[in-house]
Scaffold this active site. Structure first.
Site, PDB file in Angstrom:
ATOM      1  N   GLU A 114       0.883  -1.118   0.054  1.00 54.28           N
ATOM      2  CA  GLU A 114      -0.007   0.066  -0.031  1.00 54.28           C
ATOM      3  C   GLU A 114       0.756   1.376  -0.075  1.00 54.28           C
ATOM      4  O   GLU A 114       0.636   2.264  -0.631  1.00 54.28           O
ATOM      5  CB  GLU A 114      -0.927  -0.043   1.373  1.00 54.28           C
ATOM      6  CG  GLU A 114      -1.989  -1.177   1.427  1.00 54.28           C
ATOM      7  CD  GLU A 114      -2.918  -0.901   0.293  1.00 54.28           C
ATOM      8  OE1 GLU A 114      -3.204   0.269  -0.345  1.00 54.28           O
ATOM      9  OE2 GLU A 114      -4.247  -1.786   0.399  1.00 54.28           O
ATOM     10  N   GLU A 375     -19.361  -4.723  -4.397  1.00 55.40           N
ATOM     11  CA  GLU A 375     -17.891  -5.261  -4.170  1.00 55.40           C
ATOM     12  C   GLU A 375     -17.737  -6.605  -4.635  1.00 55.40           C
ATOM     13  O   GLU A 375     -16.816  -6.906  -5.103  1.00 55.40           O
ATOM     14  CB  GLU A 375     -17.860  -5.153  -2.637  1.00 55.40           C
ATOM     15  CG  GLU A 375     -16.452  -5.494  -2.124  1.00 55.40           C
ATOM     16  CD  GLU A 375     -15.202  -4.559  -2.391  1.00 55.40           C
ATOM     17  OE1 GLU A 375     -15.676  -3.496  -2.857  1.00 55.40           O
ATOM     18  OE2 GLU A 375     -14.286  -4.775  -1.893  1.00 55.40           O
TER      19      GLU A 375
END
Ligand SMILES: *[C@@H]1O[C@H](CO)[C@@H](O)[C@H](O)[C@H]1NC(C)=O
Ligand SMILES: *[C@@H]1O[C@H](CO)[C@@H](O)[C@H](O)[C@H]1NC(C)=O
Ligand SMILES: *[C@@H]1O[C@H](CO)[C@@H](O)[C@H](O)[C@H]1NC(C)=O
Ligand SMILES: *[C@@H]1O[C@H](CO)[C@@H](O)[C@H](O)[C@H]1NC(C)=O
Ligand SMILES: *[C@@H]1O[C@H](CO)[C@@H](O)[C@H](O)[C@H]1NC(C)=O
Ligand SMILES: *[C@@H]1O[C@H](CO)[C@@H](O)[C@H](O)[C@H]1NC(C)=O
Ligand SMILES: *[C@@H]1O[C@H](CO)[C@@H](O)[C@H](O)[C@H]1NC(C)=O
Length: 523
Positions: A114, A375
């Site tokens: 990330e 999702e």
């Protein structure tokens, strides 16, 4: 509307134009996307900066990316392509002040992946733009060098993640102890997306600094994914590999995979590395083609109620009985990536297949009450027996939805994700078909109508409930980096960083939509 004509010739072909694409820009749509960006930025900058993220309804902040100002760093390349000079310089000023040696005390576990895709990439993209075509936007030229130094400081701090006996990194680092950042050695495996989505950023850093060590660290790790050491476990289909790798010996520990979250951007980067430098990364391109060929052959699946749609199944080992018929919003980057590969390799079959995937992901948006896709979703495969144990029918309360939509919803959240609009962008750049601009505009309008909340935008609980079923009061940094960038670029005028169908791409987008200058011959 402003019209551009773009001519392109076939690769390796000296005869002139074989085809021509026409692109149009839509200034009124650009204004609307820029309004959304400015509103989200104002909310963040007023109520959350220099923390990571805005809670738009309570007008508070939270740290989910270690407190280095994730939304600011992630927003910079979008502010750049929008020509938003004020915001660009607010972010540059912030970047020069970050201390990457410490985290905020409320968020001390640092994800190598990330941090690479959001912070390192945001800074490298800013450096590429501000040292190149957008240098006019920088108020203080002296800060250019500082941006690169900050990227080096961050990578130097993160490098300890690669201190394993295989060279496959540990993803999470524990900060703020007396010994400085250390890898979390309770993590004995790492996934292919988190291992394989570093190589573009760290190679770019080496190319910009002339110090090869960053490229070497990530390419050593990537080699275990390109050349699977235990293919009986780790490569159930040619080019399609498992998910988790043992960091001690580099062997795969499972045979599960596909294009969903956890594996997705490993495949994405194989073709993007080739685009970045065709000379150095030809092997990556070969692995990408192998993976896409296997995906078309083994994973392409059509819902029993809507055989016109194409999704990619997931797998847990080879063979039809090991397929799982579910997909995700995250996986909807697949169409765009396969189109990009088709453009790069002059392969119309890949482009056509990518366009099929894009159309099916569009259907996940148009089928819901909000006009936004879920999702996670599932379907029943049309070719496998309906009583096969891995081919369940929908639950009773979703069977009528499934009859018309071709999927049913297993997680109804929308987290401000970009992948569907991202794929519309590649479809438009490959075809020049204004249908894809309209799809992106409609998706943007639906997201703006549903997710505008308080002083910004919020993820919502249920895309198939009126109004999105309630807010989570969270605005992810990729809202700035990705959704707003692709929503803007698909309607925007021509620029060197726009993806091109003419084999002259000078830029490549990282998985967080930060554009980098390519190092090799444009392709
Ligand atoms: C940022 O986070 C810190 C630590 O949680 C907190 O003390 C500070 O008030 C926050 N700042 C803003 C602007 O929200
Ligand atoms: C961060 O740590 C590195 C390596 O120990 C050191 O060279 C650098 O000066 C430190 N930076 C700051 C801002 O403390
Ligand atoms: C990883 O490999 C090491 C060395 O062979 C072994 O001891 C360990 O059990 C393996 N871990 C996993 C999770 O497979
Ligand atoms: C499913 O995958 C497992 C693990 O690779 C394998 O042992 C099994 O034979 C596969 N099943 C079929 C039906 O191919
Ligand atoms: C599925 O249905 C077919 C045809 O009715 C039958 O032959 C087969 O045994 C069934 N399989 C399972 C797993 O129930
Ligand atoms: C369908 O029923 C299940 C089980 O009762 C429930 O959990 C789910 O929320 C329902 N879904 C919809 C869309 O009504
Ligand atoms: C986006 O949402 C905002 C806030 O509701 C609204 O003011 C604006 O008009 C919307 N933009 C478009 C193009 O509909």
């Amino acid at each position: 509307m402003v019209r551009y004509t773009w001519a392109f010739a076939a690769l390796g072909c000296v005869s002139p134009v074989v085809s021509a694409l026409t692109y149009e820009s839509h200034p009124e749509r650009l204004d609307a996307v820029a309004e959304a960006f400015q509103r989200a930025w104002n909310g963040y900058y007023t109520y959350a900066f220099p923390n990571d993220s805005l809670a738009p309804i309570t007008k508070t902040s939270y740290n989910d990316r270690n407190g280095w100002g994730a939304s600011a760093v992630d927003a910079i390349s979008t502010a750049l392509v929008m020509g938003n000079k004020k915001v660009v310089n607010e972010i540059v000023d912030h970047i020069t002040t970050i201390n990457f040696n410490m985290t905020s005390p409320d968020d001390t576990s640092v994800s190598l992946f990330e941090t690479t895709i959001r912070y390192l990439a945001g800074m490298l993209s800013a450096y590429d733009f501000l040292s190149g075509p957008l240098s006019d936007l920088l108020d203080d030229p002296a800060s250019l060098d500082t941006i690169l130094k900050q990227a080096v400081s961050l990578a130097d701090t993160l490098s300890v993640a690669f201190t394993t006996s295989s060279g496959v990194p540990i993803n999470d680092l524990i900060y703020n102890g007396p010994e400085g950042p250390v890898p979390d050695r309770t993590e004995t495996t790492n996934g292919i997306a988190t291992i394989g989505t570093l190589v573009l950023e760290w190679t770019r850093l080496s190319d910009l600094t002339g110090d090869t060590k960053y490229a070497e660290l990530t390419q050593t790790a990537e080699d275990y994914l390109l050349n699977v050491r235990n293919p009986g476990v780790g490569e159930p289909y040619p080019g399609l590999i498992g998910t988790d790798v043992n960091v001690t010996n580099g062997l795969f520990v499972d045979s599960s995979g596909g294009w969903n979250g956890g594996t997705d951007s490993f495949y994405e980067y194989l073709i993007k590395m080739y685009l970045y430098d065709t000379a150095r990364f030809a092997e990556y391109k070969d692995r990408w083609s192998l993976a896409v060929d296997s995906s078309i052959k083994y994973l392409a699946s059509h819902p029993s109620s809507r055989p016109d749609l194409t999704f990619l199944a997931a797998y847990e080992g080879a063979g039809p009985a090991n397929l799982s018929f579910f997909s995700e919003h995250l996986a909807c980057f697949d169409g765009g990536n396969i189109i990009l590969g088709g453009l790069t390799l002059n392969n119309q079959g890949y482009i056509d297949f990518g366009l099929e995937l894009v159309a099916a992901c569009h259907d996940t948006y148009t089928a819901t009450v909000t006009g936004i896709g879920p999702e996670i979703f599932q379907w029943q495969d049309s070719k496998l027996a309906p009583n096969a144990t891995n081919n369940a029918a929908p639950p009773a309360n979703q069977s009528s939805f499934y009859e018309t939509a071709g999927f049913w919803i297993t997680d109804p959240v929308y987290d401000l994700r970009p992948e569907v609009i991202e794929s519309f962008y590649y479809a438009y750049r490959a075809t020049g078909d204004s249908k894809y601009q309209d799809w992106a505009w409609e998706a943007f309008l639906h997201i703006n109508a549903t997710c505008s909340a308080g002083v910004g935008f919020s993820s919502v609980m249920d895309v198939n409930a009126p109004g999105g079923g309630g807010f989570y009061n969270q605005q992810e940094s990729f809202w700035f980096a990705e959704v707003l960038k692709y929503s803007y670029l698909i309607q925007a005028e021509e620029a060197p960083w726009q993806v091109s169908a003419a084999h002259d791409n000078e830029w490549v987008f990282n998985t967080e939509a930060h554009p980098f200058r390519v190092a090799g011959t444009p392709v």
